[in-house]
Scaffold this active site. Structure first.
Site, PDB file in Angstrom:
ATOM      1  N   ARG A 149      47.780  35.916  49.727  1.00 40.67           N
ATOM      2  CA  ARG A 149      47.028  35.049  50.842  1.00 40.67           C
ATOM      3  C   ARG A 149      46.873  33.703  50.211  1.00 40.67           C
ATOM      4  NH1 ARG A 149      42.310  36.439  50.990  1.00 40.67           N
ATOM      5  NH2 ARG A 149      42.198  38.201  49.386  1.00 40.67           N
ATOM      6  N   TYR A 205      54.615  36.182  53.975  1.00 36.28           N
ATOM      7  CA  TYR A 205      53.737  37.103  52.971  1.00 36.28           C
ATOM      8  C   TYR A 205      52.634  38.150  53.592  1.00 36.28           C
ATOM      9  CZ  TYR A 205      50.326  39.336  50.274  1.00 36.28           C
ATOM     10  OH  TYR A 205      49.303  40.405  49.747  1.00 36.28           O
ATOM     11  N   LYS A 262      43.722  40.834  58.036  1.00 35.93           N
ATOM     12  CA  LYS A 262      42.677  39.893  57.679  1.00 35.93           C
ATOM     13  C   LYS A 262      42.550  39.022  58.824  1.00 35.93           C
ATOM     14  CE  LYS A 262      42.622  41.783  53.499  1.00 35.93           C
ATOM     15  NZ  LYS A 262      41.480  42.699  53.109  1.00 35.93           N
ATOM     16  N   HIS A 297      34.582  44.446  55.444  1.00 32.27           N
ATOM     17  CA  HIS A 297      36.065  44.365  54.453  1.00 32.27           C
ATOM     18  C   HIS A 297      35.322  45.659  53.739  1.00 32.27           C
ATOM     19  CE1 HIS A 297      38.217  42.457  50.860  1.00 32.27           C
ATOM     20  NE2 HIS A 297      38.951  43.592  51.702  1.00 32.27           N
ATOM     21  N   SER A 327      38.197  41.928  46.726  1.00 32.90           N
ATOM     22  CA  SER A 327      39.380  42.414  46.591  1.00 32.90           C
ATOM     23  C   SER A 327      39.798  42.925  44.968  1.00 32.90           C
ATOM     24  CB  SER A 327      40.521  41.030  46.805  1.00 32.90           C
ATOM     25  OG  SER A 327      40.327  40.775  48.574  1.00 32.90           O
ATOM     26  N   CYS A 375      38.848  45.338  43.402  1.00 31.66           N
ATOM     27  CA  CYS A 375      37.960  45.959  42.675  1.00 31.66           C
ATOM     28  C   CYS A 375      38.037  47.751  42.905  1.00 31.66           C
ATOM     29  CB  CYS A 375      36.487  45.668  43.059  1.00 31.66           C
ATOM     30  SG  CYS A 375      35.968  44.107  42.413  1.00 31.66           S
ATOM     31  N   ASP A 383      40.374  49.657  53.650  1.00 28.30           N
ATOM     32  CA  ASP A 383      40.154  47.922  53.595  1.00 28.30           C
ATOM     33  C   ASP A 383      39.057  47.504  54.526  1.00 28.30           C
ATOM     34  OD1 ASP A 383      41.026  45.716  52.283  1.00 28.30           O
ATOM     35  OD2 ASP A 383      42.148  45.103  53.945  1.00 28.30           O
ATOM     36  N   ARG A 413      53.307  44.897  46.633  1.00 30.00           N
ATOM     37  CA  ARG A 413      52.663  45.755  47.767  1.00 30.00           C
ATOM     38  C   ARG A 413      53.631  46.901  48.311  1.00 30.00           C
ATOM     39  NH1 ARG A 413      47.092  44.209  49.191  1.00 30.00           N
ATOM     40  NH2 ARG A 413      46.887  42.379  48.328  1.00 30.00           N
TER      41      ARG A 413
HETATM   42  C1  OXD Z   1      42.819  41.906  50.049  1.00 28.66           C
HETATM   43  C2  OXD Z   1      43.644  42.717  50.566  1.00 28.66           C
HETATM   44  O1  OXD Z   1      43.284  40.752  49.455  1.00 28.66           O
HETATM   45  O2  OXD Z   1      43.266  43.917  51.011  1.00 28.66           O
HETATM   46  O3  OXD Z   1      41.738  42.128  50.231  1.00 28.66           O
HETATM   47  O4  OXD Z   1      44.884  42.573  50.682  1.00 28.66           O
HETATM   48 MN    MN Z   2      41.040  43.801  51.252  1.00 30.56          MN
END
Ligand code: OXD
Ligand code: MN
Length: 600
Positions: free
Chosen positions: A76, A205, A214, A234, A256, A258, A285, A382
């Protein structure tokens, strides 16, 4: 031919066709025949095509595909992500802003004729179970088959979404994506919340181009939620079943990287499993939350799949996530084992393939390559895996009503200061705790230990409006929910000793903390009232089976509240709050004052 009679959809699609001038337009109905034909088309492309996908081993990874993005397009791009509200103030200090008129004027020439010689795919999709009162419809226009195939996994894609929208509604999110030339200099991920519109250009991406995720389900949806009385967060959603008791649901927001996916798919420690405890995944997520008819807060996962980080995923760290990727999954930027067309990434096992293709496409001896310190898979590579693959998917996953939420958890990576777990005094204090979410960089990651990155509610990159107004919305929701509001907790799995070693085992053992949290929600146990909130009585965190690792001395450290560190935290928060000016709710600065007073 259009798949809907809805004039709002058709008018907008016509306008975007006139702008981007595709050679062909294909409406995605979601049928297997159509998807199979698209897969045939991309796997037949030559190796040097940017759009190429590869089929993987049909026995070991049935239905799985592989794709590489350009090395400049692997994550991102927050610095190129914009929230374009008419009034600059409404985007707030945590977002990049541009006037919508100016931004449309700047981007229109980039989109003009961008799909000449290409096909435009019109993707109808639902975020949330079809027919759920909490679900919403989006339409994404894209020139990428990779996007179509990923959206098929991540959303409920196809003509049913149009049926859900109906023939007259204007309540759909308009997403326009073109990979264009994948030019990083002209890459823009732009949100027009007041127009229900997202424009994304020059990226291929996932996080930038799967516009349901997102862009819609967090940035646009958070804005919609504020106006319509619900919340887009989130957060993972999990169900916890205790023997002989009803399943209780927990939402958790962490920045993100964690470990949300790991917690969402947690396997309880052996002792708990034997006793019949189970964890079910609803989402990993994003959560959409709305008060139900009974006044409690209900959550749905708007997504239909997992877009997970591959490196570090293995049978030990997250068995269930690994299982999710065994069929009908799209892998992006991992490494390939050319001997059998399977996938590999750092942390999968200790056996990098010898006959490998690394993520940028070079054929290498994976053993030598990694021994020299190179990475075979991109650190942000991913998997896009269907939720239905998850061995512990919740039976309520498709429940249109969602699941009632008992607890909300916040957390980040903190070497010191924050104890393993504490409970806020009430919703307002919990909102303060969420606003204070931050992670410390570790020596391993950046070289500078203890640099605090604020990430309120883990929403800093995803809140589609002014963060101060967002907190005000949280407080309003708390008032509406009253005594039916979920209890709010904070956890820290990342506490360290003087030598920088983690002192809590984490992973499956986090169950022990969830257990305490649910017991608190059910009023089954007391806690110690401290300056920062309610802390567990030491004997209430079950350490049976890990007594050697988590000794009483370690438990003391895990639950310690160091007054000096907390006073530093208060000063830090005062400073952080300054940027929100008069949009900072008075109730939150009052919470900070109260915390300081309690610390004495
Ligand atoms: C993030 C994801 O970056 O879920 O939070 O990909
Ligand atoms: Mn995320």
């Amino acid at each position: 031919m259009s798949l809907t009679k809805n004039p709002n959809v058709n008018k907008w699609v016509d306008e975007m066709i006139a702008l981007t001038k595709p050679s062909k337009v294909v409406w995605i109905d979601g049928s297997k025949e159509q998807l199979d034909a698209l897969i045939e088309e991309v796997v037949a492309l030559p190796d040097d095509s940017r759009d190429k996908l590869y089929r993987l081993n049909d026995e070991k990874l049935p239905g799985c595909l592989y794709h590489r993005t350009l090395p400049n397009d692997v994550a991102r791009v927050e610095d190129r992500t914009f929230i374009c509200t008419r009034n600059k103030e409404d985007a707030g200090p945590t977002n990049n802003w541009c006037d919508p008129k100016e931004m449309y004027a700047k981007l229109t020439p980039l989109y003009d004729g961008v799909m000449q010689g290409r096909t435009m795919y019109v993707i109808p999709y639902s975020m949330g179970p079809i027919g759920s009162p909490l679900a919403k419809v989006g339409v994404e226009l894209t020139d990428s088959i990779y996007v179509v195939l990923n959206m098929n996994i991540m959303t409920r894609m196809g003509v049913a979404a149009f049926e859900n929208l109906g023939d007259t509604s204007d309540d759909f999110v308009r997403g326009l994506h073109s990979k264009a030339d994948v030019d990083p200099e002209n890459r823009y991920i732009v949100h027009f919340p007041e127009d229900n519109t997202i424009w994304s250009i020059n990226s291929a991406y996932g996080g930038n181009v799967l516009l349901g995720k997102k862009c819609f389900a967090l940035r646009i949806a958070s804005f919609q939620g504020k106006n319509e009385g619900w919340m887009a967060e989130h957060m993972l959603i999990l169900g916890l079943k205790r023997p002989g008791k009803e399943t209780k649901y927990i939402c958790a927001a962490f920045p993100s990287a964690c470990g949300k996916t790991n917690l969402a798919m947690l396997i309880p420690p052996e002792g708990y499993r034997k006793d019949g405890y189970e964890v079910f995944t609803v989402g990993d997520d994003i959560a959409w939350l709305k008060p139900g008819e009974d006044g409690r807060l209900y959550a749905i996962n708007p997504e239909n799949g997992f877009f997970g980080v591959a490196p570090g995923t293995n049978a030990k760290s997250n068995f269930n996530a690994l299982e999710c990727t065994k069929k009908n999954t799209i892998f992006t930027n991992v490494a390939i084992n050319n001997d059998d067309m399977t996938v590999w990434w750092e942390g999968l096992d200790k056996n990098p393939p010898e006959n490998a293709t690394e993520w940028k496409g070079a054929k290498v001896n994976g053993k030598e390559f990694t021994a020299e310190g190179n990475k075979l898979a991109h650190p942000n590579s991913r998997f896009t895996a269907p939720a239905e693959n998850c061995p512990c998917i919740s039976p309520e996953f498709n429940n249109p009503k969602g699941v009632p939420v008992s607890a909300i958890i916040f957390g980040g990576r903190r070497a010191a200061t924050t104890p393993l777990v504490y409970q806020s005094f009430d919703w307002t204090h919990g909102t303060y705790v969420g606003s204070a979410v931050s992670s410390e960089t570790t020596a391993a990651a950046t070289g500078a230990v203890g640099v605090l990155r604020h990430d309120p509610m883990a929403m800093k990159p995803f809140c589609g409006y002014h963060m101060g107004d967002y907190w005000a919305h949280w407080l309003e929701m708390g008032e509406k929910l009253g005594d039916k509001a979920p209890k709010i907790f904070n956890v820290n799995w990342f506490k360290q000793d003087e030598n920088g070693n983690f002192i809590w085992p984490g992973f499956g053992d986090n169950m022990r903390v969830l257990d305490w949290i649910i017991k608190r929600c059910e009023n089954e146990i007391d806690a110690d009232e401290t300056a920062i909130g309610y802390l567990p009585k030491k004997s209430d965190i079950n350490v049976s089976g890990i007594e050697d690792e988590v000794t009483p001395e370690i438990m003391d450290k895990l639950l310690a509240v160091d007054k000096d560190l907390w006073l530093k935290e208060v000063a830090e928060m005062r400073d952080f709050y300054k940027q929100f000016g008069d949009r900072l709710p008075a109730a939150l600065s009052a919470e900070l004052d109260k915390l300081e007073a309690r610390l004495g």
